[in-house]
Motif scaffolding. Sequence first.
Motif, mmCIF file in Angstrom:
data_model
loop_
_atom_site.group_PDB
_atom_site.id
_atom_site.type_symbol
_atom_site.label_atom_id
_atom_site.label_comp_id
_atom_site.label_asym_id
_atom_site.label_seq_id
_atom_site.Cartn_x
_atom_site.Cartn_y
_atom_site.Cartn_z
ATOM 1 N N THR A 1 -3.949 -32.338 37.784
ATOM 2 C CA THR A 1 -5.217 -32.399 37.063
ATOM 3 C C THR A 1 -5.641 -30.961 36.775
ATOM 4 N N ARG A 2 -6.322 -30.754 35.665
ATOM 5 C CA ARG A 2 -6.707 -29.403 35.206
ATOM 6 C C ARG A 2 -5.474 -28.501 35.162
ATOM 7 N N ARG A 3 -4.387 -29.042 34.613
ATOM 8 C CA ARG A 3 -3.102 -28.362 34.631
ATOM 9 C C ARG A 3 -3.156 -26.936 34.052
ATOM 10 N N ASP A 4 -3.820 -26.796 32.887
ATOM 11 C CA ASP A 4 -3.782 -25.484 32.237
ATOM 12 C C ASP A 4 -4.546 -24.428 33.042
ATOM 13 N N GLU A 5 -5.645 -24.879 33.684
ATOM 14 C CA GLU A 5 -6.395 -23.940 34.542
ATOM 15 C C GLU A 5 -5.571 -23.556 35.764
ATOM 16 N N LEU A 6 -4.900 -24.563 36.340
ATOM 17 C CA LEU A 6 -4.042 -24.272 37.501
ATOM 18 C C LEU A 6 -2.967 -23.270 37.101
ATOM 19 N N ARG A 7 -2.373 -23.498 35.951
ATOM 20 C CA ARG A 7 -1.287 -22.612 35.504
ATOM 21 C C ARG A 7 -1.797 -21.171 35.331
ATOM 22 N N ALA A 8 -2.984 -21.048 34.746
ATOM 23 C CA ALA A 8 -3.547 -19.699 34.552
ATOM 24 C C ALA A 8 -3.802 -19.037 35.910
ATOM 25 N N PHE A 9 -4.272 -19.818 36.865
ATOM 26 C CA PHE A 9 -4.534 -19.292 38.215
ATOM 27 C C PHE A 9 -3.227 -18.801 38.857
ATOM 28 N N LEU A 10 -2.164 -19.590 38.718
ATOM 29 C CA LEU A 10 -0.877 -19.213 39.316
ATOM 30 C C LEU A 10 -0.288 -17.990 38.599
ATOM 31 N N THR A 11 -0.482 -17.927 37.293
ATOM 32 C CA THR A 11 0.003 -16.767 36.532
ATOM 33 C C THR A 11 -0.681 -15.493 37.022
ATOM 34 N N GLU A 12 -1.974 -15.612 37.273
ATOM 35 C CA GLU A 12 -2.749 -14.480 37.819
ATOM 36 C C GLU A 12 -2.124 -13.982 39.130
ATOM 37 N N VAL B 1 2.177 -32.214 33.111
ATOM 38 C CA VAL B 1 3.334 -31.707 33.877
ATOM 39 C C VAL B 1 3.291 -30.186 34.057
ATOM 40 N N LEU B 2 3.777 -29.761 35.193
ATOM 41 C CA LEU B 2 3.902 -28.330 35.472
ATOM 42 C C LEU B 2 5.132 -28.116 36.349
ATOM 43 N N ALA B 3 6.047 -27.295 35.861
ATOM 44 C CA ALA B 3 7.256 -26.975 36.637
ATOM 45 C C ALA B 3 6.954 -25.765 37.522
ATOM 46 N N LEU B 4 7.323 -25.867 38.792
ATOM 47 C CA LEU B 4 7.091 -24.802 39.778
ATOM 48 C C LEU B 4 8.410 -24.071 40.042
ATOM 49 N N PRO B 5 8.349 -22.902 40.658
ATOM 50 C CA PRO B 5 9.588 -22.174 40.954
ATOM 51 C C PRO B 5 10.595 -23.065 41.684
ATOM 52 N N MET B 6 11.817 -23.073 41.205
ATOM 53 C CA MET B 6 12.880 -23.891 41.819
ATOM 54 C C MET B 6 14.236 -23.267 41.511
ATOM 55 N N PHE B 7 14.913 -22.834 42.546
ATOM 56 C CA PHE B 7 16.306 -22.379 42.448
ATOM 57 C C PHE B 7 16.835 -22.298 43.873
ATOM 58 N N PRO B 8 18.155 -22.337 44.042
ATOM 59 C CA PRO B 8 18.718 -22.470 45.394
ATOM 60 C C PRO B 8 18.301 -21.364 46.357
ATOM 61 N N ALA C 1 2.528 -23.174 47.431
ATOM 62 C CA ALA C 1 1.715 -24.312 47.890
ATOM 63 C C ALA C 1 0.310 -23.844 48.283
ATOM 64 N N GLU C 2 0.268 -22.720 48.960
ATOM 65 C CA GLU C 2 -1.031 -22.186 49.389
ATOM 66 C C GLU C 2 -1.895 -21.839 48.180
ATOM 67 N N SER C 3 -1.258 -21.289 47.162
ATOM 68 C CA SER C 3 -2.005 -20.902 45.963
ATOM 69 C C SER C 3 -2.540 -22.134 45.239
ATOM 70 N N ILE C 4 -1.740 -23.199 45.198
ATOM 71 C CA ILE C 4 -2.220 -24.430 44.546
ATOM 72 C C ILE C 4 -3.402 -24.984 45.348
ATOM 73 N N ALA C 5 -3.288 -24.946 46.667
ATOM 74 C CA ALA C 5 -4.406 -25.411 47.517
ATOM 75 C C ALA C 5 -5.644 -24.550 47.283
ATOM 76 N N ASP C 6 -5.451 -23.242 47.180
ATOM 77 C CA ASP C 6 -6.590 -22.343 46.940
ATOM 78 C C ASP C 6 -7.276 -22.688 45.616
ATOM 79 N N PHE C 7 -6.474 -23.040 44.618
ATOM 80 C CA PHE C 7 -7.061 -23.356 43.303
ATOM 81 C C PHE C 7 -7.956 -24.600 43.393
ATOM 82 N N TYR C 8 -7.439 -25.635 44.049
ATOM 83 C CA TYR C 8 -8.237 -26.876 44.093
ATOM 84 C C TYR C 8 -9.355 -26.821 45.141
#
Length: 396
Positions: free
Chosen positions: A321-332, A371-378, A389-396
């Motif tokens: 929810t509020r995907r674009d705001e979350l994305r901007a927060f994570l980009t920051e 939809v929002l893709a998060l960092p993912m690689f082996p 995860a902590e940053s997403i929690a901080d946003f909400y």
Amino acid sequence: MKHPSRQKQSAAGFRAKRPEAVPLLDLSRQYLAIRQDVLVAIERVCASQHFILGEEVAAFEQEVASVTGATSAVACASGTDALWLALIAVGIQPGDAVLTSAFSFFASASAIARAGARPVFADVDPDTLNLDAGRARAKLETSRPDIRALLPVHLYGQCADMDALQKLAEEFKVPIIEDAAQAIGAAWRGRRAGSLGLAAAFSFYPTKNLSAYGDAGLVTTSNVEYAEHMRHLRNHGSAKRYYHDEFGANSRLDAIQAAILRVKLPHLDEWNSQRQARAAIYERLFRESGLVDAKGSSPIRLLHVSPHARHVFHQYVIRATRRDELRAFLTERKIGTEIYYPVPLHLQDCFAYLGYRERDLPEAELAAREVLALPMFPELTEDEQGWVAESIADFY
Ligand SMILES: Cc1ncc(COP(=O)(O)O)c(C=O)c1O
């Protein structure tokens, strides 16, 4: 790798070391691990001075065929070309229609148009975002007999519901072409992507789970005639030099790309397992923090993984929810994210001629907003995941 460690306790109670940045994908970590083997492989090709198709490509084709369980593989210049080759080989002609998912990368549909056919889009299952077999059935019932093939996409690395789709294919007597561009190594009920339909297209674009150092693609099939036809098509429609029985394309794979892919292929299963382990870590972190719950009323939702699927997590995608705001927060916070995909295929300008309107395929349209893709690689570290995860929690 620099991960300056500043311990931080978030509102959600994580205690992640705080990295400077978390990339969506960092291929340099993989390169460090395989560098020597890659350089040896490139040198081998340079020493041979044989750069297009040849033994290196033929060996790669055999190796991929055996990984997927198909009998033949035909390498080509890209996943986009692989889809086109597969469509032509199974007999799709101008005027035909091909049913595919409304929620995919553009090439799933553009390859259909390039074959002269008309894409028919069906909506997706909101839990997996893969083609919904019930909605595909409704299209088949109304658009048959024009629909000559089904082109399901194994989105983000999880196979579409192949039980239901194979049933549809049998009932309506149409072949399945898998868009397995994102799904090398994935499986459905233990059978690998690439052997679940009449033909399957793979991409080795640099971001894919098995990736080249440039563009590369491949088609698998267990039909020897189709394989032979595709070998001609990728080489200007020619079986014999300078004699052309049809129009093909220049879509041959470079030997250097094949040699690099051959270095990587033996690592694929392990890399895919590492992706699965990282997906499990994200899920645990999100559940522990209350970011997701069983009722679905939480700020983020995870996609469903079918018990029949071996999901190889080409992408790790949440619905937010509020995907674009979350994305901007994570980009920051220098956390890489991406939106796969912001516009569903039926609403792309170039498909306006098909006559779809907004709200025609509501699940795909809603997914494009959430939809929002998060960092993912082996090689992604647990500290990096903790910080995401902590940053997403901080946003909400
Ligand atoms: C689902 C899907 N289909 C097709 C393609 C096309 O592959 P390529 O970029 O190698 O042409 C891609 C990759 O980008 C993809 O993700």
